[in-house]
Design a protein around this motif. Sequence first.
Motif, PDB file in Angstrom:
ATOM      1  N   UNK A   1       0.779  -5.605   8.720  1.00 41.16           N
ATOM      2  CA  UNK A   1       1.424  -4.803   7.682  1.00 41.16           C
ATOM      3  C   UNK A   1       2.278  -3.692   8.288  1.00 41.16           C
ATOM      4  N   UNK A   2       3.495  -3.562   7.776  1.00 40.05           N
ATOM      5  CA  UNK A   2       4.439  -2.589   8.336  1.00 40.05           C
ATOM      6  C   UNK A   2       4.078  -1.144   8.019  1.00 40.05           C
ATOM      7  N   UNK A   3       3.303  -0.906   6.950  1.00 39.18           N
ATOM      8  CA  UNK A   3       2.977   0.476   6.582  1.00 39.18           C
ATOM      9  C   UNK A   3       1.690   0.971   7.235  1.00 39.18           C
TER      10      UNK A   3
ATOM     11  N   UNK B   1       0.442  -6.792  -0.583  1.00 37.34           N
ATOM     12  CA  UNK B   1       0.851  -5.787   0.401  1.00 37.34           C
ATOM     13  C   UNK B   1       2.048  -6.239   1.245  1.00 37.34           C
ATOM     14  N   UNK B   2       2.773  -7.237   0.742  1.00 38.74           N
ATOM     15  CA  UNK B   2       3.916  -7.753   1.509  1.00 38.74           C
ATOM     16  C   UNK B   2       5.074  -6.758   1.531  1.00 38.74           C
ATOM     17  N   UNK B   3       5.971  -6.992   2.466  1.00 42.01           N
ATOM     18  CA  UNK B   3       7.203  -6.201   2.572  1.00 42.01           C
ATOM     19  C   UNK B   3       8.095  -6.499   1.358  1.00 42.01           C
ATOM     20  N   UNK B   4       8.963  -5.543   1.010  1.00 38.63           N
ATOM     21  CA  UNK B   4       9.829  -5.742  -0.169  1.00 38.63           C
ATOM     22  C   UNK B   4      10.719  -6.984  -0.031  1.00 38.63           C
TER      23      UNK B   4
ATOM     24  N   UNK C   1       1.508  -0.727  -1.094  1.00 36.70           N
ATOM     25  CA  UNK C   1       0.485  -1.153  -0.125  1.00 36.70           C
ATOM     26  C   UNK C   1      -0.742  -0.254  -0.263  1.00 36.70           C
ATOM     27  N   UNK C   2      -0.512   1.051  -0.273  1.00 30.71           N
ATOM     28  CA  UNK C   2      -1.647   1.989  -0.366  1.00 30.71           C
ATOM     29  C   UNK C   2      -2.325   1.895  -1.731  1.00 30.71           C
ATOM     30  N   UNK C   3      -1.528   1.679  -2.789  1.00 31.63           N
ATOM     31  CA  UNK C   3      -2.126   1.517  -4.123  1.00 31.63           C
ATOM     32  C   UNK C   3      -3.021   0.280  -4.146  1.00 31.63           C
ATOM     33  N   UNK C   4      -2.542  -0.797  -3.525  1.00 29.42           N
ATOM     34  CA  UNK C   4      -3.339  -2.041  -3.496  1.00 29.42           C
ATOM     35  C   UNK C   4      -4.648  -1.832  -2.738  1.00 29.42           C
ATOM     36  N   UNK C   5      -4.655  -0.865  -1.811  1.00 30.69           N
ATOM     37  CA  UNK C   5      -5.868  -0.584  -1.030  1.00 30.69           C
ATOM     38  C   UNK C   5      -6.812   0.353  -1.786  1.00 30.69           C
ATOM     39  N   UNK C   6      -6.409   0.749  -2.987  1.00 33.56           N
ATOM     40  CA  UNK C   6      -7.292   1.561  -3.832  1.00 33.56           C
ATOM     41  C   UNK C   6      -7.022   3.055  -3.766  1.00 33.56           C
ATOM     42  N   UNK C   7      -5.978   3.481  -3.062  1.00 40.66           N
ATOM     43  CA  UNK C   7      -5.660   4.906  -3.061  1.00 40.66           C
ATOM     44  C   UNK C   7      -5.099   5.271  -4.434  1.00 40.66           C
TER      45      UNK C   7
END
Length: 384
Positions: free
Chosen positions: A158-160, A104-107, A342-348
């Motif tokens: 996290x920035x997002x 989930x890191x920044x680009x 980030x959201x994909x990594x959280x399972x969305x």
Amino acid sequence: MAKEFEKKFVYLDYNSTTPLRDEVFEEIAECISAGNPSSPHWSGREARGYLDSARGRIAKILSVDPHQIIFNSGATEGNNTVIKGIAFYELKRGKTPYIISTKVEHSSVIRPLEFVKAIGGKVDLVGVDKYGIPDPDDFVKLIKKNGKPSLISVMHVNNETGVIMPIKEIVKIAKEHDVLVHVDMVQSIGKIKIDLKEIDVDFATFTAHKIYGPKGIGVLFVRKGAPLEPLLHGGKQEDGLRAGTQNVAGAVGFAKAVEICTAEMKEEMDRLSKIQKLFESEVQKIWDVKINGHPQLRIPTTSNVTFTGIEGETLLIALDLEGVAVSIGSACSAESKTPSHVLLAMGLTPEEAKSSIRVSFGKFTQEEDIEYTIEKLKSLLKRL
Ligand SMILES: Cc1ncc(COP(=O)(O)O)c(C=O)c1O
């Protein structure tokens, strides 16, 4: 809530950047035409005075030695310097760089890590739970499986999503295994108290424009003795770690910005916490939404919201036309059509991720701005 609203401009994108404070502008104006701090004459001495004073002021806030403060152009440079700098250091010694980070890191961390892989290094990215938080044990498991890494790199906030990462635990693990550790503190400085005497990191990255300072100036904290190959070669500025004439006015602006943010932090975060609660409770009344991130372990300046069945990008444009500035994902990835990593990594699901927007609050956000935004959202969502 009043029914009629005049069109106005509401800025809810403080995680992308913040407006410059007047007090910061005034200090910058004082030294904008300072000379070259490396020059040995009176002009250089004056510039060096400004620069040294700024370094000392920032070091004091972070509880570190001024020599550990390296001025650069911002956090993208800071993150690149640490990740590539460690990789080059290892390669020079004939070793294969191995870096552990998170998904989930920044680009400005993810892309340099891809570069490290492309030049023959090894990278492992730890996943996160549904709240966006990595499990510190996963770092231990990877170290046991693959051996000691060259570096662990993890963001503080996290920035997002505004989610606060368990950096104390991760830093402890790094120290127990004698591993260098880097923390991107871009989104936490000015919002969470940072004392680098307490959090024993080797490298930390900061940028001024997220705390009402100028753009194009950053700080890289490098613990004394930590190995690092510089990214830029040239003059001996910044302890030989960042060649190039320093941005004196930027450094002074950074010092002023961080001082004010730190002094106002408690009161301002309490105020923004109420703003965040108001926004999140109101938005849940008008649509089927999901607030992404951890319910408690989240800074009060960020709300990441999934609007079921609504394209986030369309909503962003519609809000913009009404004068409300928000964002989808991070500003740096806003132009790409891919859903937030980030959201994909959280399972969305990709669809849910694409239906999400980030709303971030700051110094000029008032309750009436939230009321205006909710009113506009209400009518736009019906239309969309
Ligand atoms: C977490 C994080 N790291 C790094 C950066 C990059 O900072 P800069 O704009 O100073 O290059 C940002 C900016 O969005 C960020 O949010």
